[in-house]
Enzyme design. Structure first.
Site, short mmCIF file in Angstrom:
data_model
loop_
_atom_site.label_atom_id
_atom_site.label_comp_id
_atom_site.label_asym_id
_atom_site.label_seq_id
_atom_site.Cartn_x
_atom_site.Cartn_y
_atom_site.Cartn_z
N HIS A 1 0.82 -1.22 0.00
CA HIS A 1 0.00 0.00 0.00
C HIS A 1 0.85 1.27 0.00
O HIS A 1 0.32 2.37 -0.06
CB HIS A 1 -1.00 -0.01 1.17
CG HIS A 1 -0.39 0.28 2.51
ND1 HIS A 1 -0.43 1.53 3.08
CD2 HIS A 1 0.25 -0.52 3.39
CE1 HIS A 1 0.16 1.48 4.26
NE2 HIS A 1 0.58 0.25 4.48
N CYS B 1 2.47 5.05 12.26
CA CYS B 1 2.43 4.04 13.30
C CYS B 1 2.74 4.62 14.67
O CYS B 1 2.61 3.96 15.68
CB CYS B 1 3.39 2.89 13.00
SG CYS B 1 2.87 1.94 11.57
#
Lengths: 402, 382
Positions: B199, B322
């Protein structure tokens, strides 16, 4: 200026008399087939040579494909120059500079096959060598063990310059020896046997025995994949898928189990012979190796062979398993061959097969049922696939997704 | 204006079409014996060949995963566990992605010893510093290729060449940010393991590749079936993998035509930011990826800037997605020794092949408008 040609050399031995033009024509076809994904490449026959014009295609992938084609002894990247001394000097320099690999020393080997060109070979060597020396640093001439041999060939249509050569696969162009029917299971041996037959110029008609539902789709797919791999060494291959279930059932029902395998092999041979006849193939090729398994003892071959007088070629007859595996790995069929799917040889097989069957007994057992109609019916239902041809539409659909 | 392409990218239309077609026409389980199964397996194999071709590796060296985090965890924990009887020492750097860092932290909790090699002010590790730390019991070295926060390219090939002397040691690189814009020649770089995520180059989420060089063995994280040569059990994500193969192919084509343009765009943004007195650019001028620009506005809260930008339809981020929900300074900027003030105020713009100069010019205009304004409100306190 860059490398824009690939020069292809083939062995001289096969090039006598009428063979020559057949040989060259086939080789050209096979090369065109192998590089069909590079449509702008043009293949031309020149006297005793083959030349690929790259036309902006990258040479790497094209050369990778050439490595596998039988009938090529070696090939080289080449630059083309007009037949003028200055142009030749410059092209030779560029060819040297763009050559990959060690190039601390070199020599020039000029050949002037086009005699009207005014500079003699000896002089060409000097002029070109001097030009390279003047335009490089720390490069010297070594006429005995050069890192790079700059080969300059003056021909009527132009001058070709090559540096170094890559070994081809040798052998004869596939198709020049005629056709054979290859008995192709899904195992390790038969694709290798096919490969070796191709090496000597045989074109393959692959025959596979399929027993649905006892052998599954994957076993069949595996054979299609193996055939596809074999196409990279020659050209398209027809795969004849034989529906073997009914005949196998009949054998199972009518033949004592210890002779079932022998009779099955005899039936397979009869069917293969019929397919071979239809396709105008002059011999049958299989992957038998002497003594390897029960069906490959001398007695077994003697008994099975009885049903045909078509020559049976066994390229692997003297090979050990390990030697066969090595070739299978080299040609890329091994990892497909070892996929664990049942084929018609492993299923139906009783554990009590005789290792020394006799002709008379086999013939007598066969009288137990009328097998001819089964054979006729089976041959009629053979499904033929053209492997390597572009109309494999499912494949194309998938490729479009990627 | 989406400028957070290091977090994720928008899947390309062709990629989504391939996904949809694969998901509906090839829905079989590749391990099934029937026709739909065989077809799905054929497509999977073709996708594997295609990816291997684009990455210039062997087909058998491609293990499909669910993405970067899984690839990194599998490479690191899998190698450490598999070879734990030979050694329990591991080496990495101070500027890794959380999925690498946290994997090492877990291994430390299990009794492994981890050496964290520090980096210079550009966030770059010195190959000799890595080599110095290698011991007899070292089994794995893991170094990120392109830093996900500031874009620094690590000298992976030089590290790989130095580590070649230690044949029993495995070398892993997190190639997630580099795969599309700075592709590694994996054989030349001498890496044994390499993580890629679909992705990040306009594929769909939940897809990735772990390159495992021939001869590399590791202990799987997932057990079950024999998929992916038993390194990763679980029904293969055939449509996702198909989409990733397509996306990788298009990425390579786009890179060939857009690389120069992206580099110029990045230089343009960096230079214009350097002219702003409130800004401190954290991305190095040289040796950085063409799609990441990281800048600090010391004294300003980056979250506030992000909020204001997104209101104006410019979408940037503070750091790694993240870790961006944690109110912590950028660990990478801090590790590079650029100071807490810069680490606390870093924001990142990351381009895709579709980013235009017009967008960057508008972004700069907005910066010029809002930063001095915010400085008046927030900066005074410091």
């Amino acid at each position: 200026m860059k490398y824009d040609h690939i020069l292809i050399r083939y062995g001289e031995l096969a090039l006598k008399g009428r063979n020559r033009s057949d040989f060259e024509k086939k080789l050209k076809e096979n090369i065109q087939f192998a590089i069909r994904e590079h449509p702008s490449c043009k293949v031309r026959r020149t006297y005793g040579r083959m030349m690929i014009e790259l036309n902006e295609e990258k040479p790497g992938p094209v050369m990778e494909k050439l490595r596998h084609i039988f009938g090529i002894s070696s090939f080289s990247l080449a630059m083309k120059a007009n037949n003028e001394i200055e142009a030749i000097k410059e092209a030779a320099l560029q060819a040297f500079l763009q050559h990959e690999g060690r190039k601390g020393t070199f020599k020039v080997s000029a050949r002037r096959s086009y005699k009207p060109f005014p500079v003699r070979s000896q002089d060409l060597n000097q002029y070109i060598g001097g030009h390279i020396l003047r335009n490089t640093d720390e490069v010297t001439v070594d006429v005995h063990h050069p890192d790079v041999e700059v080969v300059v060939e003056v021909r009527e249509q132009g001058t070709y310059i090559t540096c170094g050569r890559m070994a081809g696969s040798g052998g004869l162009p596939v198709g020049t020896a005629g056709k054979v029917a290859l008995m192709l299971s899904g195992g390790i041996d038969s694709p290798v046997a096919g490969y070796l037959a191709m090496k000597r110029g045989a074109e393959l008609e692959a025959v596979h025995f399929h027993s649905p539902p006892y052998t599954n789709e994957r076993a069949r797919k595996k054979v299609e994949d193996l055939t596809k791999i074999l196409t990279s060494f020659g050209g398209r291959i027809r795969l004849h898928v034989v529906p073997f279930t009914e005949l196998q059932k009949a054998i199972h029902a009518n033949i004592p189990s210890n002779y079932a395998m022998t009779i099955m092999r005899r039936m397979m041979l009869r069917i293969t012979e019929k397919i071979a006849d239809k396709q105008n193939a002059k011999a049958i090729v299989n992957g038998e190796s002497l003594g390897q398994v029960a069906s490959q003892t001398l007695e077994s071959m003697h008994t099975i062979n009885e049903v045909t007088n078509m020559p049976i070629l066994r390229p692997l007859i003297t090979m050990d398993k390990q030697e066969v595996v090595e070739i299978a790995e080299k040609i890329g069929t091994y990892s497909t061959s070892v996929l664990p799917y049942e084929d018609c040889c492993t299923i139906f097989l009783p554990s009590d097969s005789v290792t020394k069957p006799r002709r008379d007994k086999a013939a007598r057992f066969e009288e137990a049922f009328d097998f001819e109609p089964f054979i006729e019916e089976t041959v009629k239902k053979v499904e033929t696939l053209n492997i390597g041809s572009e109309e494999e539409s499912a494949d194309q659909q998938m490729d479009d997704l990627l | 204006m989406y400028l957070d392409n290091s977090a994720t990218t928008k899947p390309w239309q062709e990629v989504l079409q391939a996904y949809q077609e694969a998901a509906s026409s090839y829905f079989g389980n590749p391990s099934s014996l029937h026709k739909p199964g065989v077809e799905a397996e054929t497509l999977l194999n073709k996708a594997r060949e295609s990816v291997a071709g684009l990455l210039k590796t062997k087909t058998e060296e491609i293990v499909f995963t669910s993405g970067g985090t899984e690839g990194n965890n599998l490479a690191i924990k899998g190698t450490a566990l598999e070879h734990r009887n030979r050694g329990r020492h591991l080496i990495t750097t101070t500027v890794e992605h959380p999925s690498v860092k946290e994997a090492f932290w877990q291994l430390e909790a299990f009794g492994f010893e981890v050496t964290y090699v520090s980096v210079d002010r550009e966030g770059r590790v010195r190959p000799e510093d890595i080599e110095k730390e290698v011991r007899d019991d070292t089994t794995l070295v893991s170094v990120i290729h392109v830093n996900n926060e500031i874009g620094t390219i690590q000298p992976i090939q030089e590290i790989g060449e130095r580590l070649e002397k230690f044949p029993k040691l495995y070398f892993h690189t997190d190639h997630v940010q580099g795969a599309a814009h700075v592709p590694l020649d994996l054989y030349a770089a001498k890496v044994d393991l390499c993580t890629i995520s679909g992705h990040k180059f306009h594929g769909v989420k939940g897809t990735g590749v772990l390159f495992m060089k021939e001869g590399t063995v590791l202990s799987p994280l997932f057990h079950g079936g024999t998929q992916e040569q038993t390194y990763r059990a679980g029904t293969e994500n055939v449509p996702g993998i198909t989409a990733m193969a397509k996306a990788l192919r298009i990425s390579r084509q786009r890179l060939a035509t857009e690389e120069q343009r992206l580099c110029q765009l990045k230089d343009y943004l960096i230079h214009r930011l350097q002219e702003m007195e409130e800004a401190e650019v954290n991305t190095p001028n040289e040796g950085a990826a063409p799609h990441i620009v990281n800048v600090s506005f010391p004294g300003l809260k980056p979250e506030v800037i992000i909020q204001e930008l997104t209101k104006r339809d410019f979408h940037l981020s503070t750091k790694s997605a993240c870790s961006s929900k944690l109110q912590e300074p950028s660990a990478v900027v801090e590790a590079a020794g650029l100071g807490l003030a810069r680490a606390e105020s870093a924001i990142r713009a990351s381009f895709s092949f579709d980013t235009t100069e017009q967008e960057i010019t508008e972004l700069l205009e907005i910066f010029h408008e809002i930063i001095p304004e915010m400085k008046k409100v927030m900066g005074a306190k410091r």
